[in-house]
Design a protein around this motif. Structure first.
Motif, PDB file in Angstrom:
ATOM      1  N   THR A   6      -3.092 -14.021 -10.356  1.00  0.00           N
ATOM      2  CA  THR A   6      -3.879 -12.919  -9.806  1.00  0.00           C
ATOM      3  C   THR A   6      -3.202 -12.442  -8.531  1.00  0.00           C
ATOM      4  O   THR A   6      -2.529 -13.198  -7.851  1.00  0.00           O
ATOM      5  CB  THR A   6      -5.324 -13.328  -9.486  1.00  0.00           C
ATOM      6  N   SER A   7      -3.371 -11.190  -8.222  1.00  0.00           N
ATOM      7  CA  SER A   7      -2.836 -10.605  -7.008  1.00  0.00           C
ATOM      8  C   SER A   7      -3.985 -10.026  -6.208  1.00  0.00           C
ATOM      9  O   SER A   7      -4.942  -9.510  -6.788  1.00  0.00           O
ATOM     10  CB  SER A   7      -1.854  -9.482  -7.346  1.00  0.00           C
ATOM     11  N   PRO A   8      -3.886 -10.086  -4.896  1.00  0.00           N
ATOM     12  CA  PRO A   8      -4.944  -9.465  -4.096  1.00  0.00           C
ATOM     13  C   PRO A   8      -4.945  -7.955  -4.292  1.00  0.00           C
ATOM     14  O   PRO A   8      -3.918  -7.360  -4.610  1.00  0.00           O
ATOM     15  CB  PRO A   8      -4.556  -9.837  -2.661  1.00  0.00           C
ATOM     16  N   LYS A   9      -6.106  -7.355  -4.133  1.00  0.00           N
ATOM     17  CA  LYS A   9      -6.223  -5.895  -4.244  1.00  0.00           C
ATOM     18  C   LYS A   9      -5.330  -5.236  -3.199  1.00  0.00           C
ATOM     19  O   LYS A   9      -5.139  -5.754  -2.109  1.00  0.00           O
ATOM     20  CB  LYS A   9      -7.667  -5.457  -3.996  1.00  0.00           C
ATOM     21  N   LEU A  10      -4.782  -4.099  -3.562  1.00  0.00           N
ATOM     22  CA  LEU A  10      -3.999  -3.325  -2.608  1.00  0.00           C
ATOM     23  C   LEU A  10      -4.936  -2.707  -1.579  1.00  0.00           C
ATOM     24  O   LEU A  10      -6.059  -2.321  -1.898  1.00  0.00           O
ATOM     25  CB  LEU A  10      -3.233  -2.226  -3.344  1.00  0.00           C
ATOM     26  N   ALA A  21       4.740   5.683   1.186  1.00  0.00           N
ATOM     27  CA  ALA A  21       3.435   6.261   0.826  1.00  0.00           C
ATOM     28  C   ALA A  21       2.483   5.104   0.494  1.00  0.00           C
ATOM     29  O   ALA A  21       2.901   3.954   0.372  1.00  0.00           O
ATOM     30  CB  ALA A  21       3.588   7.190  -0.372  1.00  0.00           C
ATOM     31  N   ALA A  22       1.219   5.418   0.346  1.00  0.00           N
ATOM     32  CA  ALA A  22       0.235   4.385   0.001  1.00  0.00           C
ATOM     33  C   ALA A  22       0.603   3.739  -1.336  1.00  0.00           C
ATOM     34  O   ALA A  22       0.904   4.435  -2.306  1.00  0.00           O
ATOM     35  CB  ALA A  22      -1.157   4.998  -0.085  1.00  0.00           C
ATOM     36  N   ALA A  23       0.603   2.425  -1.378  1.00  0.00           N
ATOM     37  CA  ALA A  23       0.950   1.691  -2.603  1.00  0.00           C
ATOM     38  C   ALA A  23      -0.183   1.792  -3.611  1.00  0.00           C
ATOM     39  O   ALA A  23      -1.359   1.676  -3.268  1.00  0.00           O
ATOM     40  CB  ALA A  23       1.235   0.237  -2.283  1.00  0.00           C
ATOM     41  N   LEU A  36       6.014  -3.125  -4.036  1.00  0.00           N
ATOM     42  CA  LEU A  36       4.877  -2.209  -4.043  1.00  0.00           C
ATOM     43  C   LEU A  36       5.406  -0.796  -4.225  1.00  0.00           C
ATOM     44  O   LEU A  36       6.430  -0.427  -3.640  1.00  0.00           O
ATOM     45  CB  LEU A  36       4.102  -2.312  -2.731  1.00  0.00           C
ATOM     46  N   PHE A  37       4.704  -0.004  -5.051  1.00  0.00           N
ATOM     47  CA  PHE A  37       5.142   1.360  -5.318  1.00  0.00           C
ATOM     48  C   PHE A  37       3.970   2.325  -5.254  1.00  0.00           C
ATOM     49  O   PHE A  37       2.845   1.996  -5.645  1.00  0.00           O
ATOM     50  CB  PHE A  37       5.754   1.477  -6.717  1.00  0.00           C
ATOM     51  N   CYS A  38       4.256   3.561  -4.809  1.00  0.00           N
ATOM     52  CA  CYS A  38       3.300   4.658  -4.932  1.00  0.00           C
ATOM     53  C   CYS A  38       3.273   5.047  -6.415  1.00  0.00           C
ATOM     54  O   CYS A  38       4.074   4.548  -7.211  1.00  0.00           O
ATOM     55  CB  CYS A  38       3.746   5.845  -4.069  1.00  0.00           C
ATOM     56  N   GLY A  39       2.380   5.912  -6.814  1.00  0.00           N
ATOM     57  CA  GLY A  39       2.281   6.314  -8.212  1.00  0.00           C
ATOM     58  C   GLY A  39       3.568   6.937  -8.730  1.00  0.00           C
ATOM     59  O   GLY A  39       4.021   6.641  -9.829  1.00  0.00           O
ATOM     60  N   HIS A  40       4.183   7.798  -7.929  1.00  0.00           N
ATOM     61  CA  HIS A  40       5.413   8.477  -8.333  1.00  0.00           C
ATOM     62  C   HIS A  40       6.537   7.476  -8.610  1.00  0.00           C
ATOM     63  O   HIS A  40       7.189   7.530  -9.654  1.00  0.00           O
ATOM     64  CB  HIS A  40       5.842   9.457  -7.237  1.00  0.00           C
TER      65      HIS A  40
END
Length: 66
Positions: A6-10, A21-23, A36-40
């Motif tokens: 499991t990963s913690p919520k961004l 940009a926001a991940a 970590l990546f933005c949507g693009h």
């Protein structure tokens, strides 16, 4: 019984490793690291990350993979 990854919520402080940009997506690499990546940038790199065996986790569900 195998363990569950499991990963913690961004959060708002999590930033894209490519452009700051926001991940929106966390890529957990088979070697143990994470990106970590933005949507693009997630759309741009998801295919290659999957080829490398990474687990791709969206911001909406930290336990679901895409």
């Amino acid at each position: 019984m195998p363990g569950t990854l499991t990963s913690p919520k961004l959060t708002a402080t999590d930033r894209c490793d490519r452009c700051s940009a926001a991940a929106r997506v966390r890529a957990v690499l088979a070697t143990g690291g994470e990106l970590l990546f933005c949507g693009h940038h997630a759309k741009e790199h998801t295919d290659r990350l999957r080829e490398m065996g990474a687990t791709i986790v969206t911001e909406d569900d930290a336990t679901a993979t895409i």
